[in-house]
Design a protein around this motif. Sequence first.
Motif, PDB file in Angstrom:
ATOM      1  N   ASN A   4      30.969  -9.306 -29.196  1.00  0.00           N
ATOM      2  CA  ASN A   4      30.070  -9.121 -27.960  1.00  0.00           C
ATOM      3  C   ASN A   4      29.105  -7.918 -28.250  1.00  0.00           C
ATOM      4  N   GLN A   5      29.812  -7.033 -28.953  1.00  0.00           N
ATOM      5  CA  GLN A   5      29.264  -5.601 -29.266  1.00  0.00           C
ATOM      6  C   GLN A   5      28.202  -5.956 -30.114  1.00  0.00           C
TER       7      GLN A   5
ATOM      8  N   ASP B  63      38.209 -16.658 -22.422  1.00  0.00           N
ATOM      9  CA  ASP B  63      37.307 -16.432 -23.658  1.00  0.00           C
ATOM     10  C   ASP B  63      38.132 -16.680 -24.790  1.00  0.00           C
TER      11      ASP B  63
ATOM     12  N   GLU C 247      23.606  -6.070 -19.363  1.00  0.00           N
ATOM     13  CA  GLU C 247      24.885  -6.224 -18.718  1.00  0.00           C
ATOM     14  C   GLU C 247      25.948  -6.226 -19.853  1.00  0.00           C
ATOM     15  N   LYS C 248      27.004  -5.439 -19.757  1.00  0.00           N
ATOM     16  CA  LYS C 248      28.194  -5.281 -20.756  1.00  0.00           C
ATOM     17  C   LYS C 248      28.997  -6.640 -20.659  1.00  0.00           C
ATOM     18  N   LEU C 249      29.260  -7.091 -21.853  1.00  0.00           N
ATOM     19  CA  LEU C 249      29.778  -8.273 -22.119  1.00  0.00           C
ATOM     20  C   LEU C 249      31.545  -7.981 -22.187  1.00  0.00           C
ATOM     21  N   GLU C 250      32.096  -8.545 -21.335  1.00  0.00           N
ATOM     22  CA  GLU C 250      33.449  -8.401 -21.347  1.00  0.00           C
ATOM     23  C   GLU C 250      34.218  -9.552 -21.930  1.00  0.00           C
ATOM     24  N   VAL C 251      35.265  -9.427 -22.514  1.00  0.00           N
ATOM     25  CA  VAL C 251      36.216 -10.510 -22.778  1.00  0.00           C
ATOM     26  C   VAL C 251      37.419 -10.701 -21.922  1.00  0.00           C
ATOM     27  N   ASP C 252      37.580 -11.978 -21.498  1.00  0.00           N
ATOM     28  CA  ASP C 252      38.491 -12.386 -20.646  1.00  0.00           C
ATOM     29  C   ASP C 252      39.475 -13.301 -21.186  1.00  0.00           C
TER      30      ASP C 252
ATOM     31  N   GLU D  83      35.741  -8.985 -28.808  1.00  0.00           N
ATOM     32  CA  GLU D  83      34.942  -7.656 -28.596  1.00  0.00           C
ATOM     33  C   GLU D  83      33.803  -7.444 -29.370  1.00  0.00           C
TER      34      GLU D  83
ATOM     35  N   ARG E 298      41.181 -11.059 -29.225  1.00  0.00           N
ATOM     36  CA  ARG E 298      40.395 -10.342 -28.280  1.00  0.00           C
ATOM     37  C   ARG E 298      39.417  -9.080 -29.097  1.00  0.00           C
TER      38      ARG E 298
END
Length: 376
Positions: free
Chosen positions: A229-230, A90, A82-87, A226, A222
């Motif tokens: 997360n990568q 966060d 699952e790709k982790l997104e930054v909202d 990101e 952000r």
Amino acid sequence: MKKIIALMVLCLSIMLAVLGCGKDKGKDEEEGKQEETLTPVENEDNDTETVEPMENPIVKEDYDYNDYIKLGKYKGIEVKLEKLEVDEIDIDIAIQQYLIDHDAEPIEVTDRAVQLGDIVNIDFVGYHNGEPFEGGSAEDYDLIIGSGAFIEGFEDQLIGANINDEVEVNVVFPEDYPHAKMAGEPALFKVKLNGIKYYELTDDILKSLDFETEEAYRESLRQELEENNQELMENKRANYIYDAVVKASEITLPENLVEYYLYDFKVFYHNYAASVNMTLENFVTMTGYSMEEFEADQKDYADRMATRELIIKAISAAEGIEITEDEFQDRVTEYANEQGFESNEEFLEYVNADVIREDLLYDKIIQFLIDESVEA
């Protein structure tokens, strides 16, 4: 003394990685503090004696890896992550963490319940099979709701609670939890909510960070999140592929190899304790764990390291993967610089070069497996 402790922190990070316990920011900071503040103390068992460091008494015996491992599928492993997104939440949490770390003035909340992104002050006691467990309790603990600092589901169950509420939080420890006794086990935490607060990002703080606007600062955060997360997704990919290779292979662990790594784990922690003149038992107790839990982790580490050694030998032989001298020296230079040594030669006086070579070869094999994997 400081160089020795720095090397121990380096070795500890490798051990935690083997145990499947990726270090987060808070753990990095805590280990950094430990490196700076550890000082010799009187031995609690005997005030007049010094706890001496020890060496591993077990010598690895020569063995043919073909007798102990039959590789299954290791190329073309299918991976779906699952790709982790930054909202925005966060980013809010990252800002709160920065303000906490830099001693900003908190704003107390008294007129509402806990929301995502709040900092709560709590007392809690953890129960396993109806009994409190070691390391599962704390008082006056500040926790950012939504940070993921605690086990999955813990923080969510505090949302909506009010000051002075007592909340029962039910969770299940993950299967790969580093303390084997709790892995996959349900637990109950009885939590008392003492207070709610948050921190305000002021213009003065933005200026101190060299940002003219909050929007610019948030965009910078952000990008940083990101990137984090990568890196996290890449680590998850590597772990998934490695686990798939292990499960697909037929492996029998050589008794001598397991025994070697059992002592490898024990020697490391004994010497860490000895660096502050403590016995291993006292050191383990001080950290909040029992010797039973320590020995469970010791066995887990030994099995994982013995398995890893067999995987390394089998795949490196099958694919002709080797470490060049330049690659070795580059890794040594990296470690030597990180730990404050003046040269590679000085660094290598303190460490086992074979351990570094094997760790580097493992990294190279993992990259090979990743390159050969396919998206599911």
